[in-house]
Enzyme design. Structure first.
Site, mmCIF file in Angstrom:
data_model
loop_
_atom_site.group_PDB
_atom_site.id
_atom_site.type_symbol
_atom_site.label_atom_id
_atom_site.label_comp_id
_atom_site.label_asym_id
_atom_site.label_seq_id
_atom_site.Cartn_x
_atom_site.Cartn_y
_atom_site.Cartn_z
ATOM 1 N N ARG A 1 0.818 -1.201 0.000
ATOM 2 C CA ARG A 1 0.000 0.000 0.000
ATOM 3 C C ARG A 1 0.856 1.257 0.000
ATOM 4 O O ARG A 1 1.765 1.414 0.780
ATOM 5 C CB ARG A 1 -0.921 -0.017 1.216
ATOM 6 C CG ARG A 1 -1.774 -1.254 1.247
ATOM 7 C CD ARG A 1 -2.507 -1.371 2.534
ATOM 8 N NE ARG A 1 -3.805 -0.726 2.450
ATOM 9 C CZ ARG A 1 -4.496 -0.357 3.518
ATOM 10 N NH1 ARG A 1 -4.015 -0.515 4.699
ATOM 11 N NH2 ARG A 1 -5.676 0.199 3.363
ATOM 12 N N GLU B 1 -7.312 6.453 0.792
ATOM 13 C CA GLU B 1 -6.486 6.398 -0.412
ATOM 14 C C GLU B 1 -6.491 5.011 -1.044
ATOM 15 O O GLU B 1 -6.471 4.860 -2.246
ATOM 16 C CB GLU B 1 -5.023 6.728 -0.050
ATOM 17 C CG GLU B 1 -4.746 8.155 0.331
ATOM 18 C CD GLU B 1 -3.245 8.371 0.594
ATOM 19 O OE1 GLU B 1 -2.652 7.593 1.365
ATOM 20 O OE2 GLU B 1 -2.688 9.312 0.007
ATOM 21 N N ASP B 2 -6.488 4.023 -0.203
ATOM 22 C CA ASP B 2 -6.315 2.649 -0.669
ATOM 23 C C ASP B 2 -7.122 1.714 0.230
ATOM 24 O O ASP B 2 -6.598 1.122 1.165
ATOM 25 C CB ASP B 2 -4.815 2.305 -0.582
ATOM 26 C CG ASP B 2 -4.515 0.910 -1.110
ATOM 27 O OD1 ASP B 2 -5.421 0.272 -1.682
ATOM 28 O OD2 ASP B 2 -3.370 0.457 -0.921
ATOM 29 N N PRO B 3 -8.428 1.635 -0.056
ATOM 30 C CA PRO B 3 -9.310 0.928 0.882
ATOM 31 C C PRO B 3 -8.934 -0.550 1.076
ATOM 32 O O PRO B 3 -8.707 -1.264 0.108
ATOM 33 C CB PRO B 3 -10.686 1.049 0.228
ATOM 34 C CG PRO B 3 -10.572 2.183 -0.717
ATOM 35 C CD PRO B 3 -9.149 2.176 -1.210
#
Ligand SMILES: *[C@@H]1O[C@H](CO)[C@@H](O)[C@H](O)[C@H]1NC(C)=O
Ligand SMILES: *[C@@H]1O[C@H](CO)[C@@H](O)[C@H](O)[C@H]1NC(C)=O
Length: 348
Positions: free
Chosen positions: A93, A168-170
């Site tokens: 991530r 941002e990055d689930p």
């Protein structure tokens, strides 16, 4: 051996619903998925009784609303693409790490505003973050612990950072989620965050021998199912904090049956990631969004299979709050009691 489930009822008299300045939502009821497991319940009471944390509690109205809004504002395919690629792979991530660098409260709050203004944070999530900050700050300050300002700043900057990272990055929770301990230790993060909110001097865990018995049973390969009348987002941390001194391995090994909200709300997710979870969609909200009914059903079937596999392997400690009933204080004495329509009614 393995199918002799030792079922215990656990009486938690926390200051209930919003046990911390955290998140007031209960792990949603999972009654249908759980009936099979709960059937053998022989009610026995453990009292595990932290006194109400000294704090005023967050009332983030409608977390569900928040998630929905977020989903609709998120129509930029970016998040969806991130979700598709990034699920579960914490290491991969990307992370802008802005919140953890904040040196003051003002800076932290202005970062939220900046990220919102530049379109990287949906307004309702930004608002939720601010509210979380103020509630947490009030709660920690009211506790009277030393260095409250440092504790608030350091824990909040990490919390906001993790929340922002999830926007941002689930992270997508699989049906069975193992607590994420590396590279970022979400378990310890949750523990440290909640710790200042527990009044340890006035809290106690009763019936310690029952926990010794649980430990023995687990060592012998038995499964243990704890049935609770209600569960909030903070409970796993509070339970683990109270057991830390005497039964830390028990605390770390609990698997919670979690409803959908705690695995979809960006403000809840970082706290959920540190726990072992079997994720289920609650029956109550099964039909909220017609297009999702099939997906939810399939997902619940997978979760049930995962749970069966876990139990077959033995030595599992499951925590289930089948009804989600809220505890309320007795109007005369002010003492907290298990909510109506809760487990007591369902299984008695
Ligand atoms: C968070 O609070 C704990 C107290 O529970 C404190 O020891 C810790 O330093 C704080 N900060 C972080 C990042 O954990
Ligand atoms: C329980 O937790 C300990 C570490 O906290 C770990 O080594 C052990 O494998 C866990 N046991 C189970 C059954 O998950």
């Amino acid at each position: 051996m393995l199918n002799s489930h030792l079922s215990l009822s656990l009486s938690l008299s926390l200051s209930s619903s919003s046990a911390t300045a955290l998140l007031p939502r209960a792990f949603s009821p999972a009654a249908s998925a759980l009936r099979a497991v709960a059937a053998a319940s022989s009610s026995r009471w453990i009292s595990l009784r932290p006194s109400p944390p000294r704090s005023t509690f967050l009332r983030v109205r409608g977390m569900a609303e928040l998630v929905q809004d977020k989903e609709s504002t998120e129509s930029s395919g970016a998040a969806a693409a991130a979700a598709a690629s990034g699920s579960g792979d914490e290491e991969a991530r990307q992370h802008s790490r802005i919140f953890v660098d904040a040196r003051s409260e003002e800076e932290l709050l202005s970062l939220i505003t900046k990220e919102k203004d530049e379109g990287r944070l949906p307004p309702n999530v930004a608002e939720g973050m601010e509210e979380l900050f103020h509630n947490y700050k009030n709660a920690v300050f009211q506790s009277g612990i030393p260095h409250a300002d440092e504790i608030v700043l350091s824990n909040m900057s990490v919390a906001l950072d993790r929340i922002f990272l999830d926007v941002e990055d689930p992270f997508i929770f699989p049906p069975y989620h193992k607590a994420a301990r590396e590279p970022f230790d979400y378990y310890m993060f949750g523990q440290n965050y909640i710790r200042p909110l527990v009044d340890f001097r006035n809290s106690y865990v009763g019936n310690i021998p029952v926990f010794d018995e649980i430990r023995e049973k687990l060592q012998e390969g038995h499964n243990v199912v704890l049935i609770s009348n209600h569960q909030t987002e903070a409970d796993p941390a509070v339970i683990a904090l109270l057991l830390e001194g005497t039964h830390s391995h028990i605390a770390e090994n609990v698997t919670y049956v979690a409803g959908d909200r705690v695995v979809t709300d960006p403000l809840c997710k970082p706290f959920s990631m540190g726990r072992n979870l079997v994720c289920v969609y609650s029956k109550k909200h099964m039909f909220d969004v017609p297009e999702l009914v099939e997906m939810k059903r399939r997902s619940n079937t997978r979760s049930l299979k995962e749970m069966a596999l876990l139990l077959r392997g033995g030595s599992q400690l499951l925590w289930i709050a089948p009804s989600g009933g809220r505890d309320r204080p007795d109007p005369l004495t002010g003492e907290w009691y298990p909510g109506k329509g809760s487990l007591l009614d369902m299984y008695s």
